[in-house]
Write an enzyme that holds these catalytic residues in place. Structure first.
Site, PDB file in Angstrom:
ATOM      1  CG  HIS A   1      -0.646  -3.102   3.083  1.00 41.86           C
ATOM      2  ND1 HIS A   1      -1.105  -4.781   2.406  1.00 41.86           N
ATOM      3  CD2 HIS A   1      -1.229  -2.465   1.764  1.00 41.86           C
ATOM      4  CE1 HIS A   1      -0.978  -4.377   1.173  1.00 41.86           C
ATOM      5  NE2 HIS A   1      -0.860  -2.231   1.087  1.00 41.86           N
TER       6      HIS A   1
ATOM      7  CD  GLU B   1      -3.481   2.683   3.932  1.00 42.74           C
ATOM      8  OE1 GLU B   1      -3.946   2.689   2.819  1.00 42.74           O
ATOM      9  OE2 GLU B   1      -2.432   1.862   3.750  1.00 42.74           O
TER      10      GLU B   1
ATOM     11  NE  ARG C   1       1.289   3.637   2.262  1.00 39.95           N
ATOM     12  CZ  ARG C   1       0.682   3.408   1.609  1.00 39.95           C
ATOM     13  NH1 ARG C   1      -0.610   3.908   1.002  1.00 39.95           N
ATOM     14  NH2 ARG C   1       0.433   2.055   1.763  1.00 39.95           N
TER      15      ARG C   1
ATOM     16  NE  ARG D   1       2.983  -6.710  -5.210  1.00 40.62           N
ATOM     17  CZ  ARG D   1       2.192  -5.496  -4.386  1.00 40.62           C
ATOM     18  NH1 ARG D   1       2.028  -5.754  -2.900  1.00 40.62           N
ATOM     19  NH2 ARG D   1       2.343  -4.151  -4.424  1.00 40.62           N
TER      20      ARG D   1
END
Ligand code: ADP
Length: 401
Positions: A180, A386, A91, A242
């Site tokens: 993502h 993922e 990844r 965030r």
């Protein structure tokens, strides 16, 4: 075919070993505190065997070596030797505008990932350490890079360009990239499969990846046309810690009034804002739900802000695509938090989005159609995967070699 998956962070390294004959995970684990004194590895096999090594891992090379010790050990081993591994999938956070799909890692690709470090200064160097460690230990095994940004490379220029002097885009490639990507790609493709719309160029889906980091994507005919994260994963909806999008002038204002430098400001925006910043309680939605039930007004406000921003993004992406056929909720919050799903969808009935409220409250973590029978738009819960995307891409690329 056995594929070894690596997700390398600066001081951590997550791994999974996939058997691609049935797409199952044979073993997985995590190396933590790499480069520190108290580093350790936790390993788990599909048949429930577990192990923890408290061993020094001064770098990623040592970490990968320790992973292989676990994978081939007598007690918790699942393979005889690393020769059984056919390929490695990595990844990689930032592919810049160089990668719109997964690629076999060559010296040129490695160089391109290195050149993209200015755009992903925290992650890309760590991803490269993972790649290099695997290459040193398994020099003959093909390695594949799967980028978080790749799926969003189809976004048109009007959606990815910021309204800054154009020279900054030309000089520094400042633009929206989005993240993502493997998750948005996986769940949007699953939605098309579930609803029998594979290959339909007019199938419009909005994917809501709500986890520690949260992002939305508008996907039309399988092609991403907009997404909420930007140059970095800081833009978009407020997240766990965030801030998400805000008036850029706020940054200078806080810096001058609080007399802090850009590093402290960046820390505030990334680590101390979002629902944690608003609530003062936690970035975890389970804690916020508890506090809300106990009458905490700040927790209530944090959840309201999160949900309101989600609703606005879904509405704006329906506008961007000229309609919407399906909404998908995924990741930690999207898969588990029925309150968030309900609150985000409730104001959108005018768009034909209507949730089956009773069913929504009951289900979590599995593929379910959550829409009311008379909902024009399908609302789906689809757990993301993922890792499977990375494993499948790796298999496809090495199969062609
Ligand atoms: P990451 O972005 O790190 O992959 P995840 O997608 O696993 O994160 O999401 C983690 C977040 O999901 C947690 O911080 C928490 O807010 C939320 N979450 C996990 N389980 C639940 C739950 N049962 N109910 C509500 N929220 C949950």
């Amino acid at each position: 075919m056995k594929i070894f998956l690596v997700n390398a962070g600066s001081s951590s390294l997550k791994y999974q070993l996939f058997d691609m004959d049935d797409e199952s995970v044979i073993a997985k684990g995590n190396c933590e505190r790499i480069g520190m004194e108290d580093s350790f590895l936790k390993h788990k096999t599909a048949d429930g065997r577990e192990l923890r090594y408290d061993e020094a891992m001064p770098n990623h090379f040592a970490a990968i070596k320790l992973v292989f010790k676990a994978l081939t050990s007598e007690k918790v081993g699942v393979i005889e030797s690393m020769e059984e591994i056919d390929a490695v999938g990595h990844r990689v956070l930032h592919g810049g505008d160089k990668f719109s799909e997964s690629v076999l890692i060559t010296p040129e690709v490695e160089k391109a990932i290195e050149e993209t470090i200015p755009l992903g200064p925290l992650h890309n160097p760590a991803n490269l350490m993972g790649i290099r460690a695997c290459r040193d230990i398994m020099p003959h095994k093909p390695q594949v890079a799967v980028f978080d940004t790749a799926f969003h490379q189809s976004i048109p220029k009007k959606a990815y360009l910021y309204a800054l002097p154009y020279e900054y885009y030309e000089k520094y490639k400042i633009r929206r990239y989005g993240f993502h990507g493997s998750s948005h790609r996986y769940v949007s493709a699953r939605a098309a499969e579930i609803l029998g719309r594979v290959g339909d160029p007019d199938f419009k889906v909005i994917t809501c990846h709500l986890g520690n980091g949260s992002s939305f994507a508008a996907v039309k005919g399988g092609v991403c046309v907009d997404t909420s994260m930007g140059l970095t994963p800081l833009e978009g909806i407020p997240m766990g810690t965030r801030s998400g999008s805000l008036d850029p002038a706020v940054i200078e204002f806080i810096m001058s009034h609080e007399n802090i430098d850009i590093n402290e400001m960046t820390e505030i925006l990334n680590k101390k804002s979002g629902v944690l910043g608003i609530s003062g309680i936690s970035s975890d939605f389970r804690d916020l739900a508890k506090a809300y039930e106990n009458g905490d007004d700040q927790a209530k406000l944090a959840l309201e802000i999160f949900n309101y921003n989600g609703t606005k993004l879904i509405g704006s992406y329906a506008a961007a695509m000229g309609g919407v056929d399906a909404i998908v909720f995924t990741a930690g919050i999207g898969e588990n938090d029925s309150f968030v799903r309900e609150q985000m969808c409730a104001p959108l009935e005018f768009l034909g989005i209507k949730l089956n409220v009773e069913l929504n409250e009951k289900v979590r973590g599995k593929e379910v159609d959550l829409s009311a029978p008379d909902s024009k738009v399908k609302v789906l819960l689809i757990p993301t995967n993922e890792e499977l995307v990375i494993a499948r891409d790796t298999k496809e690329i090495v199969s062609k070699m």
